[in-house]
Design a protein around this motif. Structure first.
Motif, PDB file in Angstrom:
ATOM      1  N   ASP A 125       0.860  -1.192   0.000  1.00  0.00           N
ATOM      2  CA  ASP A 125       0.000   0.000   0.000  1.00  0.00           C
ATOM      3  C   ASP A 125       0.898   1.244   0.000  1.00  0.00           C
ATOM      4  OD1 ASP A 125      -2.259   1.594   0.021  1.00  0.00           O
ATOM      5  OD2 ASP A 125      -2.593   1.418   2.188  1.00  0.00           O
ATOM      6  N   TYR A 151       2.087   2.521   3.403  1.00  0.00           N
ATOM      7  CA  TYR A 151       1.110   2.473   4.499  1.00  0.00           C
ATOM      8  C   TYR A 151       1.001   1.056   5.076  1.00  0.00           C
ATOM      9  CZ  TYR A 151      -0.154   7.339   3.923  1.00  0.00           C
ATOM     10  OH  TYR A 151      -0.096   8.713   3.892  1.00  0.00           O
ATOM     11  N   HIS A 159      -2.677  -0.414  11.682  1.00  0.00           N
ATOM     12  CA  HIS A 159      -2.235  -1.720  11.198  1.00  0.00           C
ATOM     13  C   HIS A 159      -0.733  -1.684  10.951  1.00  0.00           C
ATOM     14  CE1 HIS A 159      -3.860   0.878   7.958  1.00  0.00           C
ATOM     15  NE2 HIS A 159      -2.663   0.682   7.442  1.00  0.00           N
ATOM     16  N   PHE A 178     -10.605  -1.973   1.133  1.00  0.00           N
ATOM     17  CA  PHE A 178      -9.961  -2.232  -0.154  1.00  0.00           C
ATOM     18  C   PHE A 178     -10.566  -3.439  -0.878  1.00  0.00           C
ATOM     19  CE2 PHE A 178      -5.615  -0.108   1.041  1.00  0.00           C
ATOM     20  CZ  PHE A 178      -6.250   1.125   1.022  1.00  0.00           C
ATOM     21  N   PHE A 237      -7.979  -2.928   5.915  1.00  0.00           N
ATOM     22  CA  PHE A 237      -7.417  -2.575   4.601  1.00  0.00           C
ATOM     23  C   PHE A 237      -6.985  -3.892   3.933  1.00  0.00           C
ATOM     24  CE2 PHE A 237      -7.595   1.251   7.094  1.00  0.00           C
ATOM     25  CZ  PHE A 237      -8.094   2.166   6.190  1.00  0.00           C
ATOM     26  N   ARG A 294       0.873  13.089  11.465  1.00  0.00           N
ATOM     27  CA  ARG A 294      -0.475  12.941  10.923  1.00  0.00           C
ATOM     28  C   ARG A 294      -0.872  11.513  11.298  1.00  0.00           C
ATOM     29  NH1 ARG A 294      -2.270   9.213   6.634  1.00  0.00           N
ATOM     30  NH2 ARG A 294      -4.046  10.125   5.584  1.00  0.00           N
ATOM     31  N   ASP A 317      -2.774   8.379  10.741  1.00  0.00           N
ATOM     32  CA  ASP A 317      -3.490   7.653   9.692  1.00  0.00           C
ATOM     33  C   ASP A 317      -4.730   6.950  10.277  1.00  0.00           C
ATOM     34  OD1 ASP A 317      -3.321   6.676   6.881  1.00  0.00           O
ATOM     35  OD2 ASP A 317      -3.130   4.711   7.822  1.00  0.00           O
ATOM     36  N   VAL A 318      -5.830   6.997   9.542  1.00  0.00           N
ATOM     37  CA  VAL A 318      -7.117   6.411   9.975  1.00  0.00           C
ATOM     38  C   VAL A 318      -7.316   6.404  11.502  1.00  0.00           C
ATOM     39  CG1 VAL A 318      -7.876   5.124   7.956  1.00  0.00           C
ATOM     40  CG2 VAL A 318      -6.209   4.060   9.438  1.00  0.00           C
ATOM     41  N   GLU A 339      -6.250  11.998  10.529  1.00  0.00           N
ATOM     42  CA  GLU A 339      -7.057  11.666   9.365  1.00  0.00           C
ATOM     43  C   GLU A 339      -8.259  10.956   9.974  1.00  0.00           C
ATOM     44  OE1 GLU A 339      -7.178   8.916   5.365  1.00  0.00           O
ATOM     45  OE2 GLU A 339      -6.439   8.155   7.250  1.00  0.00           O
ATOM     46  N   HIS A 357      -3.493  12.519  -1.359  1.00  0.00           N
ATOM     47  CA  HIS A 357      -3.014  11.420  -2.200  1.00  0.00           C
ATOM     48  C   HIS A 357      -4.033  10.294  -2.373  1.00  0.00           C
ATOM     49  CE1 HIS A 357      -2.325  10.061   1.888  1.00  0.00           C
ATOM     50  NE2 HIS A 357      -2.272   8.830   1.420  1.00  0.00           N
ATOM     51  N   ASP A 358      -5.175  10.416  -1.722  1.00  0.00           N
ATOM     52  CA  ASP A 358      -6.179   9.351  -1.801  1.00  0.00           C
ATOM     53  C   ASP A 358      -7.356   9.686  -2.713  1.00  0.00           C
ATOM     54  OD1 ASP A 358      -4.906   7.621  -0.004  1.00  0.00           O
ATOM     55  OD2 ASP A 358      -5.821   8.598   1.733  1.00  0.00           O
ATOM     56  N   ARG A 374      -6.282   5.350  -6.944  1.00  0.00           N
ATOM     57  CA  ARG A 374      -5.703   6.591  -6.446  1.00  0.00           C
ATOM     58  C   ARG A 374      -4.459   7.028  -7.213  1.00  0.00           C
ATOM     59  NH1 ARG A 374      -5.392   4.479  -0.411  1.00  0.00           N
ATOM     60  NH2 ARG A 374      -4.625   2.698  -1.606  1.00  0.00           N
ATOM     61  N   ARG A 381      -1.331  10.545  -7.822  1.00  0.00           N
ATOM     62  CA  ARG A 381      -0.003  10.229  -7.274  1.00  0.00           C
ATOM     63  C   ARG A 381       1.096  10.275  -8.317  1.00  0.00           C
ATOM     64  NH1 ARG A 381      -1.752   5.092  -3.375  1.00  0.00           N
ATOM     65  NH2 ARG A 381      -2.999   6.357  -1.941  1.00  0.00           N
TER      66      ARG A 381
END
Ligand code: GLC
Length: 540
Positions: free
Chosen positions: A73, A76, A116, A158, A177, A211, A213-214, A278, A336-337, A403, A407
């Motif tokens: 990912d 990520y 994760h 996903f 994910f 930042r 993430d999720v 996020e 970026h998403d 995405r 990118r």
């Protein structure tokens, strides 16, 4: 800037003083600048472009993950949180980046992927190899349901179920994910302790924040019950649409997330660092459980980064959020998403004009607006051949959209690969024309680059734009927003026709217009052109 003395100062609300009024910039490291020639952006590349970032007027740079990762990912999926993936550089390169950024007065924020890990993380490898190991409980392993299938009905963002069978033990592991991104068990104190150490490791090296993430996914309901299904899933539904067919009451946005934010806040605050969520949560009351003194400093307001051109809906959403959280949102039109804002708003000159009109309003709403690399050039989506797709959402589900289009490499100049790399970029895409490159716009004050730079500079010239209490003035239309802060007035006319505003007898000056000229004096009734925002300042 003297970073260490600034570190000691926090505002009354408990956030670092340097964060208030700042403007951020997201760097998607893999596609920003490659110095090694392998076609993959690297840390040294980011460092080499910091002068540009400074010239643009940016205060805070957020870097997407560059830690050791199988890259399924694109970073990520982390296998080691305190080691740098060799394709992006090494610790020395990170130290050099931080040092140069601080020299320039730029703060550096990294990405904390804590929901994760990668399956290649030592914790997960141990958990799989030895079900009796302490690491097994770092993750969410569960027995099958009575019919032998997954333990509950949760889906992955996903595609497919959020559960994958570990054949050797007969248990499933949970992943919101990819299967290769197993979710951590945030109810386990050992996991909490591991991440405390990770945060401290990076704060000790001078990082100014993370930042998160999720952030809304960290803790799950302890019993992992089924989520209620709220609509049928169409047979041709993509993964995101299938995911949205459930009410995520048990896997997302649990009250217990706040415990983690409080814990992280205490660590971050002791270093004068910030935390930005996020969050995927836009209900103001729920958002308040994420951003508050003693919790996270900011949350991204993500809906405007997903929406197509729907001015009334956009303004309703933005103004409600701004009323609820005047200082604690990070405004974004792109990341970026998501497809790039210019493409979502109609592409070409019209999409560009609309994007800048919305950003102009965002810059007057307090909080910390973030630009996504290339947004300042007015970039629309990149062009990627279907065979060259790299995003697992696309490749694993056999769908054309993904995405990748947001990118593609940053276009620095009209040279080979737009100056991103001398090697074949990891994501093949069509070359951008000179007019959409940094070099192509740099010398021309009429280009998007200069308009964004001027917009960014407004915050420094007119701190009232983010500092003074705001009031939303009724415009009588739901596609026009008027925001007054101190001596400033921002009129966002997102409607398809000119909007007449009566400024009264006092003299104002148009200090910024998203299209047309700045600098004009104005009094009485003034027309703001269709799909245009203007910032006015009282001129007496
Ligand atoms: C966040 C990231 C996205 C990533 C996902 C899983 O939404 O922005 O790029 O795929 O988390 O980590």
């Amino acid at each position: 800037m003297n970073a260490s003395s600034a570190h000691a100062r926090t505002t009354a609300a408990g956030s670092p003083a340097w964060l208030r009024g700042a403007v951020g910039y997201e760097v998607y490291v893999k596609s920003f600048s490659d110095t090694s020639g392998d076609g993959i952006g690297d840390i040294a590349g980011v460092t080499s472009r910091l002068d540009y970032v400074k010239w643009l007027g940016i205060d805070v740079v957020w870097l997407t993950p560059f830690f050791v990762s199988p890259g399924l990912d694109h970073g990520y999926d982390i296998a080691s949180y305190c080691e740098i993936d060799p394709q992006h550089g090494d610790l020395d390169a990170v130290d050099a980046l931080i040092a140069r950024a601080h020299q320039l007065g730029i703060r550096v924020v990294f990405d904390l992927v804590a929901n994760h890990t990668s399956v290649a993380h030592r914790w997960f490898e141990t958990a799989l190899a030895d079900p009796l190991s302490p690491e097994r409980d770092y993750y969410l392993f569960r027995d099958p349901s009575p019919d032998g299938g997954p333990p509950n009905n949760w889906l992955s963002h996903f595609g497919g179920p959020a559960w994958t069978l570990d054949e050797s033990s007969g248990q499933y592991w949970c992943h919101l994910f990819l299967p290769e991104q197993p979710d951590l068990n945030w109810r386990n104190p050992a996991v909490r302790a591991e991440f405390d150490a990770i945060l401290r490791f990076w704060f000790e090296r001078g990082v100014d924040g993370f930042r998160v993430d999720v952030a809304h996914a960290l803790t799950k309901h302890p019993q992992l019950p089924d989520n209620p299904q709220i609509r049928e899933i169409a047979p041709d539904a993509g993964p995101m649409s299938a995911f949205a067919s459930f009410d995520h009451v048990h896997d997302l946005d649990q009250d217990s997330n706040a415990e983690i934010f409080e814990r992280w806040h205490d660590i971050a605050a002791s270093y004068g660092a910030c935390l930005i969520a996020e969050s995927g949560v836009s209900d103001p009351a729920r958002l308040a459980r994420y951003v508050a003194p003693g919790k996270l400093d900011l949350a991204f307001a993500l809906k405007p980064a997903r929406m197509t051109w729907q001015p009334a809906e956009l303004l309703t959403e933005m103004l409600a959020l701004a009323e609820a959280e005047p200082d604690r949102l990070s405004w974004v039109t792109s990341n970026h998403d998501q497809d790039r804002v210019v493409s979502r708003f109609g592409d070409g000159p019209q999409g560009r004009q609309r994007a800048l009109a919305v950003s102009t309003l965002m810059f007057s709403l307090g909080g910390v607006p973030f630009l996504y690399q290339g947004e300042e050039l007015g970039l629309s989506n990149g062009q990627v051949d279907p065979d060259d797709r790299q995003d697992p959402i696309a490749t694993r589900n056999g769908i054309a959209t993904g995405r990748d289009l947001a990118r593609t490499p940053m276009p620095w100049n009209p040279d080979i690969n737009n100056g991103f790399s001398i090697g074949q970029p990891w994501l093949r895409s069509a070359q951008r024309p000179q007019g959409l490159t940094v070099a192509g716009q740099h010398e021309n004050p009429r280009t998007p680059l200069h308009r964004y730079r001027r917009l960014i500079s407004l915050r420094r010239h007119y701190p009232e734009l983010w500092q003074a209490p705001h009031s939303i003035v009724s415009s009588g239309r739901d596609d026009v927003a008027v925001v007054q802060r101190g001596r400033t007035l921002t009129v966002a006319n997102l409607s398809p026709e000119p909007f007449a505003i009566n400024l009264g007898d006092r003299r104002w000056r148009v200090v910024f217009a998203s299209q047309g000229a700045d600098g004009d004096a104005a009094r009485g009734v003034v027309n703001i052109a269709a799909e245009t925002s203007a910032v006015l300042v009282l001129d007496e």
